[in-house]
Design an enzyme around this catalytic site. Structure first.
Site, short mmCIF file in Angstrom:
data_model
loop_
_atom_site.label_atom_id
_atom_site.label_comp_id
_atom_site.label_asym_id
_atom_site.label_seq_id
_atom_site.Cartn_x
_atom_site.Cartn_y
_atom_site.Cartn_z
N ASP A 113 0.85 -1.19 0.00
CA ASP A 113 0.00 0.00 0.00
C ASP A 113 0.89 1.24 0.00
O ASP A 113 1.87 1.30 0.76
CB ASP A 113 -0.91 0.02 1.23
N ASP A 125 -15.01 -4.43 -1.50
CA ASP A 125 -14.67 -4.01 -0.14
C ASP A 125 -15.95 -3.95 0.68
O ASP A 125 -16.91 -3.27 0.29
CB ASP A 125 -13.98 -2.65 -0.16
#
EC number: 5.3.1.16
Length: 379
Positions: free
Chosen positions: A149, A271
């Site tokens: 990330d 998500d």
């Protein structure tokens, strides 16, 4: 050409005009229409082909395949049947069949269908049952997919998607990627957290650097909102584009991308927060059920999917096994990757056992909860 789900009512005009021109629209309805799944091929705004699908456990029947007379011979029928085959495969269907008119037998034979039983006559029309087996696609072996990330060009991790709970693990993502490559890892999940927050791709240079200096098959997501963003991602070396928010909020645009670039280039991100889809870097929760979200996208041919339970992500308390079991039971045959919550190598083994195609792992690696030696046992 754009293939999409339509309503039963949308099929009636073409059904009648092509198959039963002397009947009323009401007369061409079939029993179970309301429970069926209906698909249409659009050329621009014109609906040119329709078909209806009825799932029957391990089998599925399609009925009333009809193409506008002025558009026949252009491959629309073949395309929609290929779409049905992929859809049925994802649902775990083993046999797809129809009652074919005798005038269409050669068409179906060219597509691999074979006759079953004797010809019969109904309403003055001669039919024969034709069917085709649906082979399961060979799925890749279970994949370990490390996550990197990115915020401000650095390798970080968030807790439960909270930008206020971030920890920097390495200021040089390329170094991290090379460590994974040296271990034998083949895939990499690269997330542009700056891009997700901004709504436009930001850290494309990190992607370009990793794609140009490693052999990792890298998917890239975060901030892909426009065609320009998508082009930047692929031009920078991504093998797949990870897309979630656009698929949830602008499905027609997303389906256009799936058609344009092909489903093999798309990694759909689901998500989830309490089984509802979250978007915008997890900053917004929609009212869209994860199951409805997946069903609509699988119907469009999407089959590379990963799911992250936000409540689990970054906590190192174990993945959402029950959620993943529900998804895998409902959508058989998809390439489904679990993400979030993995705390040790036993979690990885459980995810493989329940049928996941792979797992995205981040914090558990960076915090030393899973060693490189343990990862190597799954490579």
């Amino acid at each position: 050409m754009n293939i999409q789900r339509i309503s039963a009512a949308d099929t009636l005009q073409l059904r009648r005009d092509v198959l039963y021109p002397n009947e009323s629209l009401q007369a061409v309805k079939v029993d179970g229409d309301d429970d069926g799944l209906h698909f249409g091929v659009y050329e621009g705004t014109q609906l040119v082909t329709v078909v209806s699908l009825f799932l029957q456990g391990p089998e599925a029947q399609f009925r009333k395949l009809a193409t506008h007379p002025g558009c026949q011979g252009r491959g629309y029928g073949k395309a929609i049947l290929a779409h049905l085959t992929d859809f049925c495969r994802a649902q775990g269907v083993k046999t797809l069949w129809c009652n074919a008119r005798n005038t269409a037998v050669s068409f179906y034979e060219k597509l691999g269908y074979r006759t079953v039983g004797d010809y019969f006559t109904k309403q003055g029309i001669v039919f024969v049952k034709m069917q085709i087996p649906i082979e399961s696609k060979i799925m890749p072996s279970f994949e370990i997919i490390p996550a990197i990330d990115i915020i401000d060009g650095k390798c970080v991790r968030l807790t439960q998607g909270d930008y206020n709970q971030q920890k920097v693990y390495n200021e040089h993502p390329l170094e991290v990627a090379k460590e994974f490559e040296a271990l034998g890892v083949k895939r990499l999940h690269l997330v542009d957290l700056d891009g997700a927050k901004k709504g436009a791709v930001v850290n494309w240079k990190v992607l370009e650097n990793i794609a140009g200096k490693t052999s990792l098959v890298t998917d890239f997501g975060g901030g892909i909102k426009t065609e320009k963003d998508l082009q930047i991602v692929f031009e920078s070396g991504a093998a797949l584009a990870t897309i979630g928010s656009v698929a949830a909020k602008e499905p027609e645009l997303f389906f256009t991308w799936v058609k344009q670039y092909g489903p093999e280039k798309i990694f759909l991100g689901a998500d989830v927060k309490e089984e509802k889809i979250a978007v915008g870097g997890w900053l917004e929760t929609t009212g869209l059920s994860v199951y409805d979200f997946l069903a609509s996208n699988i119907a469009q041919g999407v089959h590379h999917i990963f799911c992250t339970d936000i409540a689990k992500d970054g906590l190192l308390q174990g993945p959402s096994v029950d959620l993943y079991k529900k998804i895998l039971a409902q959508f058989r045959g998809i390439n489904f990757v679990a993400s979030g919550g993995v705390s040790n190598i036993d979690d990885v083994a459980v995810l493989k056992e329940i049928g996941c195609s792979g797992v995205i792992i981040g914090k558990a690696i960076y915090e030393g909860k899973i060693s490189m030696a343990e990862l190597k046992t799954f490579l």
